[in-house]
Design an enzyme around this catalytic site. Structure first.
Site, short mmCIF file in Angstrom:
data_model
loop_
_atom_site.label_atom_id
_atom_site.label_comp_id
_atom_site.label_asym_id
_atom_site.label_seq_id
_atom_site.Cartn_x
_atom_site.Cartn_y
_atom_site.Cartn_z
N PRO A 123 51.72 48.29 29.58
CA PRO A 123 50.38 47.84 29.95
C PRO A 123 49.43 49.03 30.03
O PRO A 123 49.81 50.12 30.46
CB PRO A 123 50.59 47.18 31.32
CG PRO A 123 51.86 47.74 31.84
CD PRO A 123 52.70 48.09 30.66
N LYS A 124 48.20 48.81 29.57
CA LYS A 124 47.19 49.87 29.59
C LYS A 124 46.34 49.75 30.85
O LYS A 124 45.57 48.81 31.00
CB LYS A 124 46.30 49.79 28.34
CG LYS A 124 45.35 50.97 28.22
CD LYS A 124 44.50 50.86 26.97
CE LYS A 124 43.69 52.13 26.76
NZ LYS A 124 42.85 52.48 27.93
N PHE A 125 46.50 50.69 31.77
CA PHE A 125 45.80 50.66 33.04
C PHE A 125 44.36 51.14 32.87
O PHE A 125 44.08 52.06 32.09
CB PHE A 125 46.52 51.53 34.07
CG PHE A 125 47.76 50.90 34.64
CD1 PHE A 125 47.83 50.58 35.98
CD2 PHE A 125 48.86 50.62 33.84
CE1 PHE A 125 48.97 50.00 36.52
CE2 PHE A 125 50.00 50.03 34.35
CZ PHE A 125 50.06 49.72 35.71
#
Length: 293
Positions: free
Chosen positions: A27-29
């Protein structure tokens, strides 16, 4: 021991996940990119630009002293509020003076979402396969816990797509995709990123630059009468725009993300020119022109 300034690895934007095996999905924070250098009691935090920002995050610097000597991590600083990432809070933390940083560390505590290991006990790990770097990263961080944590990772494409669909409400921007056998290549777009976006039609009300090959289009999006400037057009779209746009009939002003108010050449109201745009649902909300209708 590698040290700052360090060039970070980058990601190329894609519109779909790759097919086949050998991929890792994270996941890209929605936070601030930060390289963390831990060497005994000396901790340094480097922003993506190369600037040292250690004094802005005293809570993370203190937590990083638990890491083994010679550890270098790559990741994102985030601040959680009401179950989701609060980017405005991250901005406050990053801009804090030394005097104000201690107060903000108490009121807006930061977390560090690590997604890569660049050095392990002084050993430069950047040439190792991502799969091995990831395993070492988890071994180092698992005993510590918050605020230093490894981002989730999966090799299951279906699970990654589930994350993509279900996690935006928590402030996740999308997915980062890496080859399991890939090295860490600073300054190179060797990774892929799939960001959340919304595709819809927009009316072209003007353009910036010359009409034959405009730099960007000025758009009115559905449900919003305020003109906005698109992201820069690709070479192919600049050529297509030259064939599709009529002569300008005056001037107007619109807001361009990251620039501010700009003057543009205004088009006549009829006949309308429409384009398909993809609008990022992240903090940037940039309208990307996909094609002319």
């Amino acid at each position: 021991m590698i040290g700052p300034p360090l060039r970070v690895a980058l990601a190329e934007s894609v519109t779909a996940l790759p097919q086949g095996t050998g991929w890792a999905y994270e996941p890209k924070f929605d936070g601030h990119r930060l390289i963390l250098f831990a060497d005994g009691h000396r901790v340094r935090l480097q922003a993506r630009s190369g600037r040292l920002v250690t004094t802005a995050f005293p809570d993370l610097a203190e937590a990083a002293r638990q890491l083994p000597d010679g550890t270098v991590l790559d990741g994102e600083v985030v601040v959680w509020a009401d179950g989701r990432i609060d980017f405005s809070a991250v901005q406050q933390r990053a801009a804090a003076t030394r005097a104000h940083a201690t107060h903000l560390a108490r009121t807006l505590p930061a977390s560090y979402a690590a997604f890569d290991l660049l050095a392990d006990r002084g050993e430069d790990c950047r040439a190792l396969p991502y799969e091995e770097r990831r395993a070492r990263l988890v071994r180092i961080l698992e005993p510590l816990g918050p605020p230093l944590q490894a981002v989730p990772m999966t090799t299951d494409r279906d699970l990654a797509l589930t994350w993509y669909e279900t996690l935006p409400a928590t402030g996740i921007e999308g997915l980062v995709v890496k080859r399991l056998d890939g090295a860490y290549r600073g300054g190179t777009r060797a990774w892929l990123k799939l960001r959340h976006s919304d595709t819809r039609d927009a009316v072209v009300v003007g353009f910036t630059g010359g009409r034959a090959r405009p730099q960007a289009l000025v758009l009115v999006l559905p449900g919003d009468g305020t003109p906005v400037v698109s992201s820069p057009l690709t070479p192919a779209l600049r050529t297509a725009a030259g064939a599709a746009l009529p002569e300008a009939k005056g001037e107007g002003t619109a807001v361009a993300i990251g620039i501010g108010e700009v003057t543009y050449a205004a088009l006549p109201a009829a006949p309308p020119v429409t384009v398909e745009v993809r609008q990022n649902t992240t903090r940037h909300a940039t309208a990307v022109v996909v094609r002319f209708r």
